[in-house]
Design a protein around this motif. Structure first.
Motif, PDB file in Angstrom:
ATOM      1  N   SER B  87      20.857   0.409   5.631  1.00 27.37           N
ATOM      2  CA  SER B  87      21.461   1.700   5.935  1.00 27.37           C
ATOM      3  C   SER B  87      22.895   1.638   5.426  1.00 27.37           C
ATOM      4  O   SER B  87      23.474   0.563   5.282  1.00 27.37           O
ATOM      5  CB  SER B  87      21.399   2.013   7.428  1.00 27.37           C
ATOM      6  OG  SER B  87      22.081   1.051   8.174  1.00 27.37           O
ATOM      7  N   ARG B 106      29.509   9.423   6.861  1.00 30.58           N
ATOM      8  CA  ARG B 106      28.108   9.696   7.144  1.00 30.58           C
ATOM      9  C   ARG B 106      27.335   8.394   7.082  1.00 30.58           C
ATOM     10  O   ARG B 106      27.417   7.646   6.110  1.00 30.58           O
ATOM     11  CB  ARG B 106      27.500  10.688   6.152  1.00 30.58           C
ATOM     12  CG  ARG B 106      26.070  11.061   6.530  1.00 30.58           C
ATOM     13  CD  ARG B 106      25.426  11.908   5.458  1.00 30.58           C
ATOM     14  NE  ARG B 106      24.079  12.325   5.831  1.00 30.58           N
ATOM     15  CZ  ARG B 106      22.998  11.597   5.639  1.00 30.58           C
ATOM     16  NH1 ARG B 106      23.088  10.396   5.124  1.00 30.58           N
ATOM     17  NH2 ARG B 106      21.810  12.068   5.979  1.00 30.58           N
ATOM     18  N   SER B 108      23.637   6.684   7.131  1.00 31.93           N
ATOM     19  CA  SER B 108      22.245   7.074   6.843  1.00 31.93           C
ATOM     20  C   SER B 108      21.348   6.800   8.046  1.00 31.93           C
ATOM     21  O   SER B 108      20.309   7.437   8.206  1.00 31.93           O
ATOM     22  CB  SER B 108      21.733   6.327   5.608  1.00 31.93           C
ATOM     23  OG  SER B 108      21.674   4.944   5.847  1.00 31.93           O
ATOM     24  N   LYS B 111      20.820   9.721  10.208  1.00 35.49           N
ATOM     25  CA  LYS B 111      21.531  10.786   9.482  1.00 35.49           C
ATOM     26  C   LYS B 111      22.704  11.319  10.308  1.00 35.49           C
ATOM     27  O   LYS B 111      22.772  12.486  10.661  1.00 35.49           O
ATOM     28  CB  LYS B 111      20.570  11.907   9.107  1.00 35.49           C
ATOM     29  CG  LYS B 111      19.375  11.400   8.293  1.00 35.49           C
ATOM     30  CD  LYS B 111      18.597  12.524   7.672  1.00 35.49           C
ATOM     31  CE  LYS B 111      17.317  12.020   7.019  1.00 35.49           C
ATOM     32  NZ  LYS B 111      17.558  11.068   5.912  1.00 35.49           N
ATOM     33  N   TYR B 113      26.604  12.158  11.094  1.00 36.09           N
ATOM     34  CA  TYR B 113      27.938  12.475  10.568  1.00 36.09           C
ATOM     35  C   TYR B 113      28.947  12.106  11.643  1.00 36.09           C
ATOM     36  O   TYR B 113      28.690  12.307  12.832  1.00 36.09           O
ATOM     37  CB  TYR B 113      28.050  13.973  10.261  1.00 36.09           C
ATOM     38  CG  TYR B 113      27.257  14.393   9.049  1.00 36.09           C
ATOM     39  CD1 TYR B 113      27.848  14.434   7.793  1.00 36.09           C
ATOM     40  CD2 TYR B 113      25.912  14.746   9.162  1.00 36.09           C
ATOM     41  CE1 TYR B 113      27.118  14.795   6.671  1.00 36.09           C
ATOM     42  CE2 TYR B 113      25.167  15.100   8.044  1.00 36.09           C
ATOM     43  CZ  TYR B 113      25.777  15.131   6.800  1.00 36.09           C
ATOM     44  OH  TYR B 113      25.055  15.484   5.694  1.00 36.09           O
ATOM     45  N   LEU B 146      19.214  13.822  12.413  1.00 31.01           N
ATOM     46  CA  LEU B 146      17.814  13.470  12.162  1.00 31.01           C
ATOM     47  C   LEU B 146      16.934  14.530  12.815  1.00 31.01           C
ATOM     48  O   LEU B 146      17.136  14.916  13.957  1.00 31.01           O
ATOM     49  CB  LEU B 146      17.530  12.090  12.798  1.00 31.01           C
ATOM     50  CG  LEU B 146      16.187  11.469  12.487  1.00 31.01           C
ATOM     51  CD1 LEU B 146      16.142  11.001  11.038  1.00 31.01           C
ATOM     52  CD2 LEU B 146      15.935  10.284  13.420  1.00 31.01           C
TER      53      LEU B 146
END
Lengths: 182, 288
Positions: B87, B106, B108, B111, B113, B146
């Motif tokens: 990630s 951000r 991953s 997902k 932020y 997500l």
């Protein structure tokens, strides 16, 4: 007896007063310039302490390493942390003598050059240094300027191979002082 | 009286000879008063390992940080010790003043932020009026994006907040220590979770091995847990500095690179081999 005692004390005080105070500049300026293939680096320190004793022809300079400022702040941090290790060696110093001092006349106005030799201490390493100092004398002030090269390696400053193209092995140092006469 | 006179003469001569030694340098040293100086570089980077250090960048510096966490090493050779899964967090940060620092990123993982602000309340200093510690306030907000169709969540529901007081001391040029009282708050938790708020105390430090390499440690002890599966996050890492880069290598049981994640959502067991290898690379630019 008491009279003699007082006379002696008075004489002592006068003698003390006759010893000339050295001229001191508390805002001397030093800069160094490193020219390397990948980048040129310059740093300036404007808080040098400089002293000159015009009776004996001696000179002294002391500066705080943390007083050097760079355009790039991270570079300044690395200069202090990794190269000059200013926590361990907070100061750089010089003390020396003017050569042929007895043949020189510092009371005349005008500019002249002298050779100064002495000991310079950077990063805890002492080396002899001989440099030409240009003096400029006017009624109320004495300006001093000098320029010399320093090999980084001489002062046990380790430059890793990775940044060898970023940092010059010989840096050009300039220093100037403005001594005011009272 | 004669005795006094002799003593006086002797003293005055001694005084003269001291001056005659003309240590100009010593005179200058005496001049140099103990003025206040801030202690720099308590840590090499703005991150200790997973979490933030008290450090911020100097005014006008932009920092671009790329962080990677690979999968856990216990996957063995089949997963190439975790290297098959990674990630990433990409972050951009900027120092508005020498004290105020902010950034966006951000991750991953889920997902997410995130944005943070950091302010240096106290700076360790030496000399007159010295302070032995540095204190930095840190707040972060993270939004998980997500897709979870089973829940009907808006952006506020998906947000979590972390507030920390980072307290550090550069004990000497080799050792720096840091304490991080932390509070993580979630607006909404899942049915299996039990606490909206998690309080934790982080502790860590670094030992410099040489001017350019340091070994770091970081541990967050939780006083509440989000659910029964969470573990305390432990990380061990190396800081390697190369010019404008700070390169950090680490081994940690935390998967997330966002504060609310590594403090309160870590579910791997470090001592069971569920360790992620990872690195942070930071590149700074003097913008103005």
């Amino acid at each position: 007896m008491n009279k003699l005692f007082f006379t002696l004390i008075t004489m002592l005080f006068q003698a003390q007063l006759l010893i000339a105070q050295p001229l001191i500049d508390r805002a001397g300026k030093a800069s160094f310039y490193s020219e390397a293939p990948l980048e040129d680096i310059e740093a300036v320190n404007e808080t040098l302490l400089g002293a000159i004793d015009l009776d004996k022809g001696t000179l002294a300079v002391s500066m705080s390493i943390k007083g050097f400022h760079f355009d790039n702040s991270l570079m300044e941090e690395h200069f202090n942390e990794n190269y000059l290790e200013s926590d361990k060696y907070p100061k750089a110093q010089f003390s020396g003598k003017i050569k042929d001092f007895s043949n020189l006349d510092f009371s005349k106005s005008g500019s002249f050059e002298v050779v100064v030799e002495g000991l310079i201490e950077i990063h805890g390493v002492k080396k002899t240094l001989e440099t030409i100092v240009r003096f400029e004398r006017s009624a109320d002030r004495l300006l001093a300027n000098t320029q010399f090269d320093i090999a980084v390696d001489d002062f046990d400053v380790d430059i890793p191979k990775l940044v060898i193209k970023n940092i010059a092995e010989v840096v050009e140092v300039k220093a100037s002082f403005n001594f005011k006469k009272d | 009286m004669t005795k006094h006179l002799i003593l006086l003469c002797f003293l005055s001569l001694a005084g003269r000879s001291l001056i005659a030694q003309d240590d100009l340098l010593a005179a200058l040293e005496a001049e140099q008063s103990e003025h206040k100086e801030y202690v720099e570089a308590t840590f090499k980077g703005t991150r200790l390992i997973n979490g933030h250090s008290i450090e911020t960048r100097k005014k006008g510096v932009m920092d671009f940080i790329i962080a990677h966490r690979f999968g856990t090493a216990d996957g063995g050779i089949y997963e190439l010790f975790g290297l098959d899964n990674a990630s990433i967090r990409i972050g951009l940060e900027y120092a508005l003043t020498d004290r105020f620092y902010f950034g966006l990123g951000r991750n991953s993982f889920e997902k997410t932020y995130d944005g943070f602000v950091k302010y240096r309340l106290l700076r360790q200093s030496t000399g007159n009026g010295s302070i032995p510690i540095s204190v930095t306030w840190f707040s972060s907000m993270a939004i998980r994006t997500l897709k979870e169709p089973e829940y009907d969540l808006n952006i506020v529901d998906r947000s979590a907040y972390t507030h920390q007081l980072l307290i550090a001391s550069k004990v000497n040029s080799v050792i720096s220590l840091q304490l991080m009282p932390s509070w993580v708050h979630r607006n909404v938790i899942r049915p299996e979770d039990s606490n909206n708020d998690v309080f934790a105390l982080g502790m860590g430090g670094r030992i410099k091995l040489n001017p350019r390499v340091a070994i770091c440690m970081e541990y967050y002890h939780q006083y509440q847990s989000l659910n029964d599966l969470t573990k305390n996050a432990l990380a061990i890492g190396f800081d390697i500095e190369t010019g404008g880069h700070v390169f950090q290598l680490q081994f940690t049981n935390a998967t997330s690179m966002v504060p609310k994640g590594f403090i309160s959502e870590t579910s791997n067991d470090f001592f069971d081999g569920e360790i992620h290898f990872g690195f942070n690379i930071s590149r700074t630019f003097q913008v103005n």
